[in-house]
Design an enzyme around this catalytic site. Structure first.
Site, PDB file in Angstrom:
ATOM      1  N   SER A   1      -3.642   6.183   3.579  1.00  0.00           N
ATOM      2  CA  SER A   1      -4.874   5.540   4.024  1.00  0.00           C
ATOM      3  C   SER A   1      -5.942   5.729   2.962  1.00  0.00           C
ATOM      4  O   SER A   1      -5.716   6.440   1.970  1.00  0.00           O
ATOM      5  CB  SER A   1      -5.335   6.146   5.352  1.00  0.00           C
TER       6      SER A   1
ATOM      7  N   GLY B   1      -6.941   4.019   0.594  1.00  0.00           N
ATOM      8  CA  GLY B   1      -6.601   3.630  -0.775  1.00  0.00           C
ATOM      9  C   GLY B   1      -5.725   4.619  -1.520  1.00  0.00           C
ATOM     10  O   GLY B   1      -5.417   4.418  -2.702  1.00  0.00           O
TER      11      GLY B   1
ATOM     12  N   GLU C   1      -8.210  -6.239  10.052  1.00  0.00           N
ATOM     13  CA  GLU C   1      -8.733  -6.599   8.730  1.00  0.00           C
ATOM     14  C   GLU C   1      -8.151  -7.919   8.237  1.00  0.00           C
ATOM     15  O   GLU C   1      -6.942  -8.131   8.318  1.00  0.00           O
ATOM     16  CB  GLU C   1      -8.390  -5.512   7.712  1.00  0.00           C
TER      17      GLU C   1
ATOM     18  N   GLU D   1      -4.445  -5.879   7.592  1.00  0.00           N
ATOM     19  CA  GLU D   1      -3.875  -4.750   8.331  1.00  0.00           C
ATOM     20  C   GLU D   1      -4.679  -4.510   9.600  1.00  0.00           C
ATOM     21  O   GLU D   1      -5.710  -5.137   9.826  1.00  0.00           O
ATOM     22  CB  GLU D   1      -3.789  -3.491   7.458  1.00  0.00           C
TER      23      GLU D   1
ATOM     24  N   ASP E   1     -13.385   2.579   9.847  1.00  0.00           N
ATOM     25  CA  ASP E   1     -14.472   3.137   9.021  1.00  0.00           C
ATOM     26  C   ASP E   1     -15.574   2.104   8.752  1.00  0.00           C
ATOM     27  O   ASP E   1     -16.763   2.415   8.850  1.00  0.00           O
ATOM     28  CB  ASP E   1     -13.951   3.802   7.725  1.00  0.00           C
ATOM     29  N   THR E   2     -15.180   0.847   8.486  1.00  0.00           N
ATOM     30  CA  THR E   2     -16.205  -0.171   8.217  1.00  0.00           C
ATOM     31  C   THR E   2     -17.062  -0.444   9.462  1.00  0.00           C
ATOM     32  O   THR E   2     -18.155  -0.990   9.367  1.00  0.00           O
ATOM     33  CB  THR E   2     -15.555  -1.503   7.778  1.00  0.00           C
TER      34      THR E   2
ATOM     35  N   ARG F   1     -15.403  11.234   1.442  1.00  0.00           N
ATOM     36  CA  ARG F   1     -16.526  10.643   2.170  1.00  0.00           C
ATOM     37  C   ARG F   1     -17.242  11.748   2.932  1.00  0.00           C
ATOM     38  O   ARG F   1     -16.668  12.384   3.807  1.00  0.00           O
ATOM     39  CB  ARG F   1     -15.977   9.601   3.140  1.00  0.00           C
TER      40      ARG F   1
HETATM   41  N1  LIG Z   1      -2.919  -7.878  -1.431  1.00  0.00           N
HETATM   42  C1  LIG Z   1      -4.173  -7.566  -1.741  1.00  0.00           C
HETATM   43  N2  LIG Z   1      -4.921  -8.399  -2.491  1.00  0.00           N
HETATM   44  C2  LIG Z   1      -6.196  -8.089  -2.814  1.00  0.00           C
HETATM   45  N3  LIG Z   1      -6.831  -6.973  -2.432  1.00  0.00           N
HETATM   46  C3  LIG Z   1      -6.149  -6.090  -1.666  1.00  0.00           C
HETATM   47  C4  LIG Z   1      -4.789  -6.333  -1.297  1.00  0.00           C
HETATM   48  N4  LIG Z   1      -4.385  -5.300  -0.531  1.00  0.00           N
HETATM   49  C5  LIG Z   1      -5.424  -4.446  -0.457  1.00  0.00           C
HETATM   50  N5  LIG Z   1      -6.495  -4.902  -1.124  1.00  0.00           N
HETATM   51  C6  LIG Z   1      -7.819  -4.240  -1.230  1.00  0.00           C
HETATM   52  O1  LIG Z   1      -7.662  -2.856  -0.970  1.00  0.00           O
HETATM   53  C7  LIG Z   1      -8.340  -2.502   0.251  1.00  0.00           C
HETATM   54  C8  LIG Z   1      -7.550  -1.426   1.004  1.00  0.00           C
HETATM   55  O2  LIG Z   1      -6.268  -1.916   1.335  1.00  0.00           O
HETATM   56  P1  LIG Z   1      -5.648  -1.685   2.765  1.00  0.00           P
HETATM   57  O3  LIG Z   1      -4.330  -2.356   2.802  1.00  0.00           O
HETATM   58  O4  LIG Z   1      -6.636  -2.065   3.798  1.00  0.00           O
HETATM   59  O5  LIG Z   1      -5.403  -0.104   2.736  1.00  0.00           O
HETATM   60  P2  LIG Z   1      -6.000   1.087   3.620  1.00  0.00           P
HETATM   61  O6  LIG Z   1      -4.998   1.227   4.726  1.00  0.00           O
HETATM   62  O7  LIG Z   1      -5.985   2.255   2.694  1.00  0.00           O
HETATM   63  O8  LIG Z   1      -7.342   0.671   4.111  1.00  0.00           O
HETATM   64  C9  LIG Z   1      -8.483  -3.802   1.019  1.00  0.00           C
HETATM   65  O9  LIG Z   1      -9.536  -3.731   1.954  1.00  0.00           O
HETATM   66  C10 LIG Z   1      -8.739  -4.771  -0.131  1.00  0.00           C
HETATM   67  O10 LIG Z   1     -10.067  -4.677  -0.613  1.00  0.00           O
HETATM   68 MG   LIG Z   2      -7.822  -1.061   5.215  1.00  0.00          MG
END
Ligand SMILES: Nc1ncnc2c1ncn2[C@@H]1O[C@H](COP(=O)(O)OP(=O)(O)O)[C@@H](O)[C@H]1O
Ligand SMILES: [Mg+2]
Length: 390
Positions: free
Chosen positions: A158, A160, A266, A279, A286-287, A365
């Protein structure tokens, strides 16, 4: 003795799995309406533990320990706040009559990115093209089929962690290594996705009531860096068509997952206004912390009421607003102090939360700024520094 009777008769007992900042606010919302909250996490004095009735410190991926904790406390509701939980225990607990929020199925499918993504695809939602890989070689060959630029993420992680983008073979090799180092749990598996050059991205907080009724908060726009949340604002400036597409998709997802609670769904919105599912988390997001400023009932108040099976009050936005994270520096560790709050509060629209985490980590954070506009939130956040104290 009296207290024990009171606890049994009046208070619903909540076992919160995960005790970060989202859990802390949820605990406060639950305490306000008379619940008894037991918080769990892997470390002492985690944010939610500071405001709960009791806490348990253990690894929630440990099947035996988690089973024992549930049996010892016999909670009315088991409420996950993080993904890293041994979800088989929750499936079993639900079978044995426990309430898992929003449902054991929702928690099980969202624990890993692959399960929820496969589910979204099978429900006919629009997603980025994707594949999975369990070796570096497989990653390279799957990425080639998807396109030039791809996103690579461990299936369990999670904020990132372990996430990167790659264009070339060398970058893919680096991405593989980074993902394996950043993964949580023991599945050496990554998801490789088409990179979406989106116009903007949103979280649609989606509420599922026990009756099956689905409702929505206003969409939240957000910005991420290193795959991690930096700032968000509500309402996001979406067309009615974008909102309608997102609501249809979110509604399909939450109805399939079932149960009761709030979900953070999301989406990416591309330049043509196409809405692409990204996802989903079956809990406050968090947002969505911005709702503490903008709504009459925050995402935490909503989750608390809906999980208890109470009728949902009318949810209104009182005012627009924005939130901005207060982060530790890249190489931060150890004790700390947070400076500059007084300066940030010179703007009378600004509010804030400090999470009370026991120590610093890289980009951890530590708090959040809330304000009436994104510009104001950014300005206030710049006035705050998280200083290492050695
Ligand atoms: N396929 C993708 N293309 C472009 N940006 C992406 C992609 N996957 C993730 N991101 C960017 O990375 C962020 C975090 O990815 P996410 O899959 O939501 O992971 P986490 O579960 O860590 O939140 C997304 O909100 C987006 O900004
Ligand atoms: Mg996310």
């Amino acid at each position: 003795m009296f207290f024990k009777t009171l606890k049994r008769n009046l208070m619903k007992k909540i076992l919160l799995l995960g005790s970060g900042e989202l859990g802390k606010e949820l605990t406060i919302s639950l305490k306000r309406i008379g619940c008894y909250v037991i918080t769990c996490d892997a470390y002492k004095n985690a944010p939610a533990m500071q405001v709960s009735d009791e806490s348990e410190i253990f690894n929630m991926l440990d099947k035996n320990k988690l089973t024992k904790i549930i049996e010892n406390h016999k909670p009315d509701f088991i409420v996950p706040e993080v993904e890293a939980i041994e979800t088989q225990v929750l499936l079993d607990a639900e079978t044995n009559g426990y309430n898992v929020i929003p449902s054991a199925k929702a928690v099980n499918l969202t624990m890993n990115r692959d399960r929820i993504r496969d589910r979204a695809k099978s429900l006919g939602l629009q997603t980025a093209s994707f594949a999975y890989a369990e070796t570096e070689q497989e990653l390279i060959s799957e990425a080639k089929k998807i396109g030039t630029k791809v996103a690579v993420k461990p299936v369990m992680s999670s904020s990132g962690k372990g996430q990167s983008y790659a264009n070339t073979k060398d970058e893919l090799k680096a991405s593989w290594k980074f993902a394996i180092e950043g993964m949580r749990g023991n599945r050496k598996r990554v998801i490789v996705e088409e990179f979406i050059d989106f116009d903007y991205e949103i979280t649609l907080l989606t509420i599922l009531e026990k009756s099956g009724k689905v409702s929505f908060c206003q969409p939240i726009g957000h910005f991420q860096e290193r795959g991690d949340y930096q700032y968000s604002w509500q309402p996001a400036d979406c067309s009615n068509d974008v909102i309608a597409q997102a609501q249809v998709a979110a509604s399909k997802m939450v109805k399939d997952l079932g149960g009761s609670g709030i979900f953070g769904v999301e989406f990416f919105v591309d330049k043509k206004g196409k809405v692409i599912f990204s996802e989903l988390s079956p809990r406050p997001h968090d947002t969505g912390m911005v709702t503490m400023y903008t709504q009459n009932f925050s995402q935490f108040d909503i989750h608390a009421r809906v999980l208890l099976g109470l009728p949902l009050p009318e949810i209104k936005m009182n005012r627009p607003g924005a939130s901005h994270v207060i982060l530790a520096e890249k190489n931060a560790t150890g004790n700390y102090s947070i400076e500059g709050i007084e300066k940030a509060l010179e703007d009378k629209s600004v509010d804030f939360r400090i999470f009370g985490k026991p120590s610093l980590k890289s980009y951890r954070r530590m708090g959040i700024i809330l304000a009436e506009t994104l510009d104001k939130a950014k300005i206030a956040a710049r006035k705050i520094s998280v200083l290492s104290k050695t």
